[in-house]
Design an enzyme around this catalytic site. Structure first.
Site, PDB file in Angstrom:
ATOM      1  N   TYR A 161       0.856  -1.187   0.000  1.00 57.25           N
ATOM      2  CA  TYR A 161       0.000   0.000   0.000  1.00 57.25           C
ATOM      3  C   TYR A 161       0.892   1.237   0.000  1.00 57.25           C
ATOM      4  CZ  TYR A 161      -3.772   3.215   1.127  1.00 57.25           C
ATOM      5  OH  TYR A 161      -4.681   4.241   1.080  1.00 57.25           O
ATOM      6  N   PHE A 221      -5.261   9.421  -3.679  1.00 56.28           N
ATOM      7  CA  PHE A 221      -4.088   8.863  -4.372  1.00 56.28           C
ATOM      8  C   PHE A 221      -3.653   7.648  -3.577  1.00 56.28           C
ATOM      9  CE2 PHE A 221       0.247   7.787  -4.951  1.00 56.28           C
ATOM     10  CZ  PHE A 221       0.598   8.118  -6.250  1.00 56.28           C
ATOM     11  N   GLU A 222      -3.694   6.500  -4.225  1.00 55.94           N
ATOM     12  CA  GLU A 222      -3.116   5.307  -3.616  1.00 55.94           C
ATOM     13  C   GLU A 222      -2.735   4.339  -4.729  1.00 55.94           C
ATOM     14  OE1 GLU A 222      -6.075   3.829  -0.896  1.00 55.94           O
ATOM     15  OE2 GLU A 222      -7.443   3.218  -2.483  1.00 55.94           O
ATOM     16  N   ILE A 223      -1.619   3.700  -4.542  1.00 55.04           N
ATOM     17  CA  ILE A 223      -1.199   2.598  -5.402  1.00 55.04           C
ATOM     18  C   ILE A 223      -1.071   1.398  -4.482  1.00 55.04           C
ATOM     19  CG2 ILE A 223       0.588   1.695  -6.941  1.00 55.04           C
ATOM     20  CD1 ILE A 223       1.311   4.568  -7.661  1.00 55.04           C
TER      21      ILE A 223
END
Length: 336
Positions: A161, A221-223
């Site tokens: 995460y 915003f997250e990858i």
């Protein structure tokens, strides 16, 4: 069935939950992601909507994308009231939160969206094809070129995460979320990771017995690794929260839910801060602080206006518990 023709790419996608009327905002975000990153890598895009996408939306976004595009509708049963929710009580709570001027306090649609992003997006048939995702919101800005593949970075370094901005959540939206999470941890201690990041969300080294400080990763915003969300630990956590009813009786957002899950169910070294990303989701922006990002021309933003410098930023807390410092060199693909 998605079949990636480029073996250098990871099994990953950019994903956007968006409405047809937001097409201009969607295109603006896409243009920046494509220019700053994706034109070099050509990752696919997945678009999700609680209604059927229009042909105009499909044509315009397909034209903007350098990779393949996929369009899916959210199953109706995942964008509605769960059967166990007392709707009269929920509406009463919404009216009270609206009177108290809680942001989105009176919105049922917002609650459906938060619940969907917390417990269902990663189960969609289109997402089942992928291992990693990058969440992109309509009408966001990206200030820096990303010259390396963040999906490859995540995979190669065992990251599950990632985030860019960290801040406190509005306490009035989540009055019992931490209490419910503590109950989950007591019931399912086997799912709490060793060397987790509980000290990011609790002050004073008190661990699970402490009080939640409201710090969370801003999830617009997250990858992340989709397999983390598909894990038994995360699914059990979401189901526990869902049964408690706080998505509707309060206004639990997906950001604090994702954050508490990452902080407790992952080791802290599985969480990554992308220090080299310049990003804005109104009203907040952040900008890389290192000289190289600016003197090289890679970024165009004012680092002195970055939310990292704001008194409410939770990033210093993250640096403290993760062992990194604000002056650490951002990742540029081949080194720190």
């Amino acid at each position: 069935m998605y079949c990636d023709p480029d073996p250098k790419r990871e099994n990953a996608t950019l994903v956007m939950l968006v409405r047809n009327y937001e097409v201009d905002d969607a295109l603006a975000s896409m243009r920046q992601i494509e220019d700053r990153f994706n034109k070099r890598f050509r990752y696919p895009w997945v678009f999700l909507n609680d209604e059927e996408f229009t042909e105009d939306f499909k044509r315009l976004t397909t034209g903007m994308a350098s990779g393949d595009t996929y369009y899916g509708q959210v199953p109706a049963e995942e964008w509605t009231w769960p059967e166990h929710i007392d709707r009269e009580h929920a509406h009463e709570r919404m009216r009270q939160m609206e009177a108290d001027e809680v942001i989105y306090g009176g919105s049922l649609t917002y609650r459906h969206m938060c619940r969907y992003n917390s417990g269902f997006f990663f189960r969609h048939d289109l997402l089942n094809m992928f291992d990693f995702y990058w969440r992109v919101e309509p009408s966001v800005e990206f200030y820096c070129d990303m010259l390396y593949d963040p999906f490859k970075f995540m995979k190669d370094n065992g990251k599950k995460y990632s985030f860019v901005i960290a801040m406190p959540e509005y306490p009035l939206t989540i009055p019992t979320l931490w209490e419910t999470t503590q109950e989950f941890a007591r019931k399912y201690p086997q799912h709490i990771a060793p060397d987790n990041a509980v000290d990011f969300i609790v002050d004073g080294g008190r661990g699970l017995d402490g009080e939640f400080n409201s710090c969370h990763f801003w999830s617009n915003f997250e990858i992340g690794d989709l397999n983390f969300f598909r894990s038994e630990a995360y699914l059990k956590y979401f189901e526990f929260l869902d049964q408690a009813g706080g998505f509707y009786y309060e206004r639990w957002g997906d950001a604090p839910v994702h954050s508490l899950a990452a902080a407790l169910l992952l080791r802290k070294d599985e969480i990554h801060h992308f220090a080299d990303v310049g990003y804005k989701h109104s009203p907040w922006m952040r900008c890389p602080s290192d000289d190289e990002s600016h003197f090289s021309g890679r970024c165009l933003c004012n680092r002195h206006e970055s939310f990292d410098e704001h008194v409410y930023s939770c990033l210093p807390r993250w640096f403290k518990i993760s062992g990194r410092s604000a002056g650490s060199m951002p990742y540029h693909g081949d080194r720190y």
